[in-house]
Design a protein around this motif. Structure first.
Motif, PDB file in Angstrom:
ATOM      1  N   ILE A   7       0.845  -1.201   0.000  1.00  0.00           N
ATOM      2  CA  ILE A   7       0.000   0.000   0.000  1.00  0.00           C
ATOM      3  C   ILE A   7       0.876   1.246   0.000  1.00  0.00           C
ATOM      4  O   ILE A   7       0.613   2.216  -0.721  1.00  0.00           O
ATOM      5  N   PHE A   8       1.939   1.224   0.804  1.00  0.00           N
ATOM      6  CA  PHE A   8       2.846   2.369   0.925  1.00  0.00           C
ATOM      7  C   PHE A   8       3.529   2.674  -0.410  1.00  0.00           C
ATOM      8  O   PHE A   8       3.524   3.812  -0.878  1.00  0.00           O
ATOM      9  N   VAL A   9       4.091   1.652  -1.041  1.00  0.00           N
ATOM     10  CA  VAL A   9       4.796   1.841  -2.316  1.00  0.00           C
ATOM     11  C   VAL A   9       3.829   2.272  -3.417  1.00  0.00           C
ATOM     12  O   VAL A   9       4.123   3.173  -4.208  1.00  0.00           O
ATOM     13  N   GLU A  10       2.656   1.654  -3.457  1.00  0.00           N
ATOM     14  CA  GLU A  10       1.651   2.017  -4.471  1.00  0.00           C
ATOM     15  C   GLU A  10       1.225   3.469  -4.342  1.00  0.00           C
ATOM     16  O   GLU A  10       1.115   4.184  -5.336  1.00  0.00           O
ATOM     17  N   GLY A 131      -7.569  11.804  -0.596  1.00  0.00           N
ATOM     18  CA  GLY A 131      -7.032  10.728   0.231  1.00  0.00           C
ATOM     19  C   GLY A 131      -8.115  10.044   1.035  1.00  0.00           C
ATOM     20  O   GLY A 131      -8.190   8.812   1.094  1.00  0.00           O
ATOM     21  N   SER A 132      -8.996  10.825   1.655  1.00  0.00           N
ATOM     22  CA  SER A 132     -10.085  10.248   2.456  1.00  0.00           C
ATOM     23  C   SER A 132     -11.107   9.532   1.582  1.00  0.00           C
ATOM     24  O   SER A 132     -11.634   8.481   1.952  1.00  0.00           O
ATOM     25  N   ARG A 138     -11.706   2.337  -1.410  1.00  0.00           N
ATOM     26  CA  ARG A 138     -10.926   1.099  -1.396  1.00  0.00           C
ATOM     27  C   ARG A 138     -11.246   0.202  -0.211  1.00  0.00           C
ATOM     28  O   ARG A 138     -10.800  -0.941  -0.153  1.00  0.00           O
ATOM     29  N   ASN A 139     -11.995   0.741   0.752  1.00  0.00           N
ATOM     30  CA  ASN A 139     -12.515  -0.062   1.858  1.00  0.00           C
ATOM     31  C   ASN A 139     -11.412  -0.843   2.580  1.00  0.00           C
ATOM     32  O   ASN A 139     -11.453  -2.069   2.663  1.00  0.00           O
ATOM     33  N   GLU A 145      -3.853   0.077   7.629  1.00  0.00           N
ATOM     34  CA  GLU A 145      -3.817   0.215   6.175  1.00  0.00           C
ATOM     35  C   GLU A 145      -4.194   1.630   5.756  1.00  0.00           C
ATOM     36  O   GLU A 145      -3.581   2.214   4.856  1.00  0.00           O
ATOM     37  N   ALA A 146      -5.216   2.204   6.406  1.00  0.00           N
ATOM     38  CA  ALA A 146      -5.648   3.574   6.089  1.00  0.00           C
ATOM     39  C   ALA A 146      -4.548   4.574   6.416  1.00  0.00           C
ATOM     40  O   ALA A 146      -4.282   5.504   5.639  1.00  0.00           O
TER      41      ALA A 146
END
Length: 205
Positions: A7-10, A131-132, A138-139, A145-146
């Motif tokens: 998630i971070f890299v994406e 972002g929100s 993306r749930n 993860e958020a």
């Protein structure tokens, strides 16, 4: 842990707020004339995204979503307040931006003066609200993860604005055709940077 890293890299390279979605372009173009001010605004955006995305995640999952208030009582299980998402998200963002503005004014008055109107305008920066809203769409399954997504998105936006600011400082002394000076060459460089970031789409995560 692997999923958080993905998630971070994406969020930094593949789904970059500037180069993939063109969110926050007004601040990106206006404040990127010097690396110092671009860095200050970028760090403020990182902070605001890192705080507001998880707060809005909790708000979404424990207050707004249908059945989210079931922790209060079974009588609230059918209540759906999701129509308030936009206004509640913006209220959280505005309060966090106000906090950032007060801190910057207190501890870095020179940077505060350099950023001018663009610091309070973070509240209506579409990258912050985006972002929100992406978090909502993306749930994500948990707050970690958020938070990772919010932090990564902020890092991606910071990389974009500091990168373009460094290039603009260099090309200020270059021999650029008169019609392309200013925003013209900035748009061209932004397009090239966007194409470069598209190369990260080949990363298999």
């Amino acid at each position: 842990m692997e999923k958080l890293l993905n998630i971070f890299v994406e969020s930094i390279f593949i789904n970059n707020m500037i180069f993939a979605y063109f969110l926050g372009m007004c601040s990106y173009l206006a404040v990127s004339k010097s690396v110092k001010t671009a860095n200050g605004l970028g760090l403020a955006v990182i902070f605001v995204l890192t705080i507001t995305v998880p707060v809005n995640y909790l708000l979404e999952n424990y207050v707004l979503k249908e059945g989210a208030l079931s922790w209060l009582s079974d009588s609230f299980a059918g209540l759906d307040l999701s129509f308030l998402s936009f206004i509640m998200f913006i209220a959280v963002i505005a309060s966090m931006v106000q906090l950032v503005e007060m801190v910057v004014e207190k501890f870095a008055p020179t940077l505060y003066s350099s950023l001018g109107i663009f610091l309070p305008l973070i509240a209506v920066n579409c990258a912050i609200l985006g972002g929100s809203l992406f978090m909502q769409e993306r749930n994500y399954s948990n707050i970690a993860e958020a938070t990772t997504f919010g932090f990564g998105s902020g890092i991606g936006w910071w990389l974009a604005i500091v990168g373009i600011a460094a290039i603009r400082e260099k090309i200020r002394y270059s021999d650029i055709p008169a019609p392309l000076k200013g925003l013209g060459i900035t748009f061209i460089v932004t397009g090239l940077m966007g194409m470069a970031f598209m190369g990260f789409m080949g990363i298999k995560l």
